[in-house]
Design a protein around this motif. Structure first.
Motif, PDB file in Angstrom:
ATOM      1  N   ASP A 126      -6.066  49.575  35.866  1.00  0.00           N
ATOM      2  CA  ASP A 126      -6.145  48.112  36.045  1.00  0.00           C
ATOM      3  C   ASP A 126      -4.769  47.502  36.279  1.00  0.00           C
ATOM      4  OD1 ASP A 126      -8.887  48.127  35.712  1.00  0.00           O
ATOM      5  OD2 ASP A 126      -8.812  47.534  33.596  1.00  0.00           O
ATOM      6  N   LEU A 127      -3.792  47.926  35.497  1.00  0.00           N
ATOM      7  CA  LEU A 127      -2.432  47.405  35.630  1.00  0.00           C
ATOM      8  C   LEU A 127      -1.886  47.634  37.044  1.00  0.00           C
ATOM      9  CD1 LEU A 127       0.214  46.315  34.146  1.00  0.00           C
ATOM     10  CD2 LEU A 127       0.827  48.733  34.001  1.00  0.00           C
ATOM     11  N   LEU A 128      -2.020  48.856  37.532  1.00  0.00           N
ATOM     12  CA  LEU A 128      -1.511  49.173  38.867  1.00  0.00           C
ATOM     13  C   LEU A 128      -2.262  48.419  39.963  1.00  0.00           C
ATOM     14  CD1 LEU A 128      -0.884  53.019  38.544  1.00  0.00           C
ATOM     15  CD2 LEU A 128       0.791  51.167  38.435  1.00  0.00           C
ATOM     16  N   ARG A 129      -3.593  48.315  39.836  1.00  0.00           N
ATOM     17  CA  ARG A 129      -4.384  47.590  40.841  1.00  0.00           C
ATOM     18  C   ARG A 129      -3.983  46.111  40.875  1.00  0.00           C
ATOM     19  NH1 ARG A 129      -8.414  50.707  42.960  1.00  0.00           N
ATOM     20  NH2 ARG A 129      -8.984  52.481  41.669  1.00  0.00           N
ATOM     21  N   ASN A 130      -3.786  45.528  39.704  1.00  0.00           N
ATOM     22  CA  ASN A 130      -3.406  44.113  39.646  1.00  0.00           C
ATOM     23  C   ASN A 130      -1.989  43.883  40.161  1.00  0.00           C
ATOM     24  OD1 ASN A 130      -5.884  43.334  38.596  1.00  0.00           O
ATOM     25  ND2 ASN A 130      -5.205  43.579  36.487  1.00  0.00           N
ATOM     26  N   GLY A 144      -3.123  55.424  42.808  1.00  0.00           N
ATOM     27  CA  GLY A 144      -3.437  56.805  43.179  1.00  0.00           C
ATOM     28  C   GLY A 144      -4.422  57.410  42.189  1.00  0.00           C
ATOM     29  N   GLU A 145      -4.609  58.698  42.311  1.00  0.00           N
ATOM     30  CA  GLU A 145      -5.532  59.405  41.429  1.00  0.00           C
ATOM     31  C   GLU A 145      -4.871  59.656  40.074  1.00  0.00           C
ATOM     32  OE1 GLU A 145      -6.503  62.890  43.662  1.00  0.00           O
ATOM     33  OE2 GLU A 145      -7.856  61.788  44.978  1.00  0.00           O
ATOM     34  N   ILE A 146      -5.600  59.325  39.015  1.00  0.00           N
ATOM     35  CA  ILE A 146      -5.113  59.525  37.646  1.00  0.00           C
ATOM     36  C   ILE A 146      -6.162  60.322  36.889  1.00  0.00           C
ATOM     37  CG2 ILE A 146      -4.409  58.441  35.490  1.00  0.00           C
ATOM     38  CD1 ILE A 146      -3.832  55.889  37.134  1.00  0.00           C
ATOM     39  N   SER A 147      -5.762  61.391  36.255  1.00  0.00           N
ATOM     40  CA  SER A 147      -6.660  62.187  35.411  1.00  0.00           C
ATOM     41  C   SER A 147      -5.890  62.652  34.184  1.00  0.00           C
ATOM     42  CB  SER A 147      -7.188  63.407  36.162  1.00  0.00           C
ATOM     43  OG  SER A 147      -7.933  63.034  37.276  1.00  0.00           O
ATOM     44  N   ALA A 162     -10.408  61.486  30.952  1.00  0.00           N
ATOM     45  CA  ALA A 162     -10.636  60.245  31.695  1.00  0.00           C
ATOM     46  C   ALA A 162      -9.977  60.380  33.056  1.00  0.00           C
ATOM     47  CB  ALA A 162     -10.075  59.039  30.949  1.00  0.00           C
ATOM     48  N   THR A 163     -10.602  59.820  34.058  1.00  0.00           N
ATOM     49  CA  THR A 163     -10.082  59.905  35.416  1.00  0.00           C
ATOM     50  C   THR A 163     -10.594  58.731  36.236  1.00  0.00           C
ATOM     51  OG1 THR A 163      -9.894  61.325  37.367  1.00  0.00           O
ATOM     52  CG2 THR A 163     -11.989  61.375  36.206  1.00  0.00           C
ATOM     53  N   ASN A 164      -9.876  58.392  37.276  1.00  0.00           N
ATOM     54  CA  ASN A 164     -10.366  57.380  38.205  1.00  0.00           C
ATOM     55  C   ASN A 164     -10.851  58.044  39.493  1.00  0.00           C
ATOM     56  OD1 ASN A 164      -7.948  58.061  39.409  1.00  0.00           O
ATOM     57  ND2 ASN A 164      -7.200  55.978  39.626  1.00  0.00           N
ATOM     58  N   VAL A 165     -11.086  59.347  39.430  1.00  0.00           N
ATOM     59  CA  VAL A 165     -11.598  60.124  40.551  1.00  0.00           C
ATOM     60  C   VAL A 165     -13.088  60.364  40.311  1.00  0.00           C
ATOM     61  CG1 VAL A 165     -11.393  62.321  41.784  1.00  0.00           C
ATOM     62  CG2 VAL A 165      -9.360  61.248  40.793  1.00  0.00           C
ATOM     63  N   GLU A 166     -13.889  60.247  41.352  1.00  0.00           N
ATOM     64  CA  GLU A 166     -15.331  60.431  41.200  1.00  0.00           C
ATOM     65  C   GLU A 166     -15.656  61.873  40.810  1.00  0.00           C
ATOM     66  OE1 GLU A 166     -19.487  59.747  43.623  1.00  0.00           O
ATOM     67  OE2 GLU A 166     -17.600  59.444  44.643  1.00  0.00           O
ATOM     68  N   PHE A 167     -16.439  62.045  39.748  1.00  0.00           N
ATOM     69  CA  PHE A 167     -16.872  63.369  39.330  1.00  0.00           C
ATOM     70  C   PHE A 167     -17.934  63.267  38.250  1.00  0.00           C
ATOM     71  CE2 PHE A 167     -14.504  62.548  35.600  1.00  0.00           C
ATOM     72  CZ  PHE A 167     -14.839  63.485  34.651  1.00  0.00           C
ATOM     73  N   THR A 168     -18.636  64.350  38.019  1.00  0.00           N
ATOM     74  CA  THR A 168     -19.520  64.520  36.874  1.00  0.00           C
ATOM     75  C   THR A 168     -19.198  65.888  36.294  1.00  0.00           C
ATOM     76  OG1 THR A 168     -21.267  63.202  37.881  1.00  0.00           O
ATOM     77  CG2 THR A 168     -21.911  64.642  36.080  1.00  0.00           C
ATOM     78  N   PRO A 224     -16.295  55.842  41.690  1.00  0.00           N
ATOM     79  CA  PRO A 224     -15.153  55.461  42.520  1.00  0.00           C
ATOM     80  C   PRO A 224     -14.365  54.236  42.052  1.00  0.00           C
ATOM     81  CG  PRO A 224     -17.017  56.006  43.886  1.00  0.00           C
ATOM     82  CD  PRO A 224     -17.503  55.989  42.465  1.00  0.00           C
ATOM     83  N   ASP A 225     -14.983  53.328  41.325  1.00  0.00           N
ATOM     84  CA  ASP A 225     -14.217  52.156  40.899  1.00  0.00           C
ATOM     85  C   ASP A 225     -13.401  52.426  39.642  1.00  0.00           C
ATOM     86  OD1 ASP A 225     -16.002  52.010  38.786  1.00  0.00           O
ATOM     87  OD2 ASP A 225     -16.771  50.032  39.294  1.00  0.00           O
TER      88      ASP A 225
END
Length: 95
Positions: A32-36, A42-45, A58-64, A81-82
Protein backbone atom coordinates in the motif's frame (compact mmCIF):
# COMPACT_ATOMS: atom_id res chain seq x y z
CA UNK A 1 15.24 -4.52 1.43
CA UNK A 2 13.83 -0.99 1.45
CA UNK A 3 11.00 -2.00 3.73
CA UNK A 4 13.02 -4.16 6.17
CA UNK A 5 10.08 -6.55 6.07
CA UNK A 6 11.75 -9.33 8.04
CA UNK A 7 12.38 -6.91 10.90
CA UNK A 8 8.82 -5.62 10.61
CA UNK A 9 7.42 -9.16 10.84
CA UNK A 10 9.40 -9.87 14.03
CA UNK A 11 8.32 -6.53 15.55
CA UNK A 12 4.66 -7.23 14.73
CA UNK A 13 4.89 -10.68 16.32
CA UNK A 14 6.38 -9.00 19.39
CA UNK A 15 3.32 -6.77 19.55
CA UNK A 16 1.05 -9.82 19.73
CA UNK A 17 0.18 -10.68 16.12
CA UNK A 18 0.37 -14.27 14.95
CA UNK A 19 3.08 -15.14 12.46
CA UNK A 20 0.59 -15.13 9.56
CA UNK A 21 -1.00 -11.85 10.67
CA UNK A 22 2.46 -10.28 10.93
CA UNK A 23 3.39 -11.42 7.42
CA UNK A 24 0.12 -10.10 5.97
CA UNK A 25 0.42 -6.77 7.78
CA UNK A 26 4.05 -6.22 6.78
CA UNK A 27 3.72 -7.18 3.11
CA UNK A 28 0.33 -5.62 2.35
CA UNK A 29 1.13 -2.49 4.34
CA UNK A 30 4.37 -2.02 2.38
CA UNK A 31 2.52 -2.74 -0.88
CA UNK A 32 0.00 0.00 0.00
CA UNK A 33 2.78 2.43 0.91
CA UNK A 34 4.58 1.96 -2.40
CA UNK A 35 1.37 2.14 -4.46
CA UNK A 36 0.34 5.37 -2.74
CA UNK A 37 3.79 6.95 -2.98
CA UNK A 38 4.89 5.83 -6.46
CA UNK A 39 1.73 4.51 -8.11
CA UNK A 40 3.31 1.13 -8.68
CA UNK A 41 5.02 -1.71 -6.86
CA UNK A 42 7.08 -4.74 -7.82
CA UNK A 43 6.61 -8.29 -6.66
CA UNK A 44 6.92 -8.81 -2.90
CA UNK A 45 6.93 -12.22 -1.21
CA UNK A 46 7.90 -13.12 2.35
CA UNK A 47 8.10 -16.50 4.06
CA UNK A 48 8.68 -16.56 7.80
CA UNK A 49 9.31 -19.40 10.25
CA UNK A 50 9.32 -19.16 14.02
CA UNK A 51 11.13 -21.26 16.65
CA UNK A 52 8.11 -23.59 17.01
CA UNK A 53 8.22 -24.49 13.31
CA UNK A 54 5.11 -22.49 12.48
CA UNK A 55 5.21 -20.57 9.24
CA UNK A 56 3.55 -17.63 7.55
CA UNK A 57 3.66 -16.37 4.01
CA UNK A 58 2.42 -13.24 2.25
CA UNK A 59 2.83 -12.05 -1.31
CA UNK A 60 1.34 -9.61 -3.77
CA UNK A 61 1.80 -12.16 -6.57
CA UNK A 62 -1.19 -14.23 -7.67
CA UNK A 63 -1.01 -17.81 -6.37
CA UNK A 64 -2.73 -20.54 -4.39
CA UNK A 65 -0.70 -22.77 -2.10
CA UNK A 66 -1.73 -25.50 0.30
CA UNK A 67 -0.01 -27.76 2.79
CA UNK A 68 -1.07 -31.03 4.29
CA UNK A 69 0.27 -32.57 7.48
CA UNK A 70 -1.23 -35.78 8.84
CA UNK A 71 -3.70 -35.10 11.63
CA UNK A 72 -3.80 -31.34 11.05
CA UNK A 73 -6.17 -29.19 8.99
CA UNK A 74 -5.20 -28.47 5.40
CA UNK A 75 -3.85 -24.92 5.24
CA UNK A 76 -4.67 -23.01 2.07
CA UNK A 77 -3.09 -19.64 1.32
CA UNK A 78 -4.31 -17.42 -1.50
CA UNK A 79 -3.21 -14.15 -2.99
CA UNK A 80 -4.85 -12.36 -5.86
CA UNK A 81 -3.61 -9.74 -8.32
CA UNK A 82 -4.60 -6.74 -6.20
CA UNK A 83 -2.24 -7.93 -3.46
CA UNK A 84 -4.83 -9.07 -0.95
CA UNK A 85 -4.54 -12.61 0.25
CA UNK A 86 -5.50 -14.62 3.22
CA UNK A 87 -5.37 -18.02 4.80
CA UNK A 88 -7.96 -20.55 5.72
CA UNK A 89 -7.86 -23.95 7.38
CA UNK A 90 -9.90 -26.78 5.92
CA UNK A 91 -11.25 -29.57 8.14
CA UNK A 92 -9.03 -32.61 8.68
CA UNK A 93 -9.89 -35.30 6.14
CA UNK A 94 -11.16 -38.57 7.61
CA UNK A 95 -8.96 -41.53 6.75
Amino acid sequence: MKGCLSYRIVALMGSGLTLQEACDTAVYGFDDLLRNRYGKVGEISMIALNARGEWGVATNVEFTFCTVKKGEPIRILMANPDGRGGTRNEPVAKE
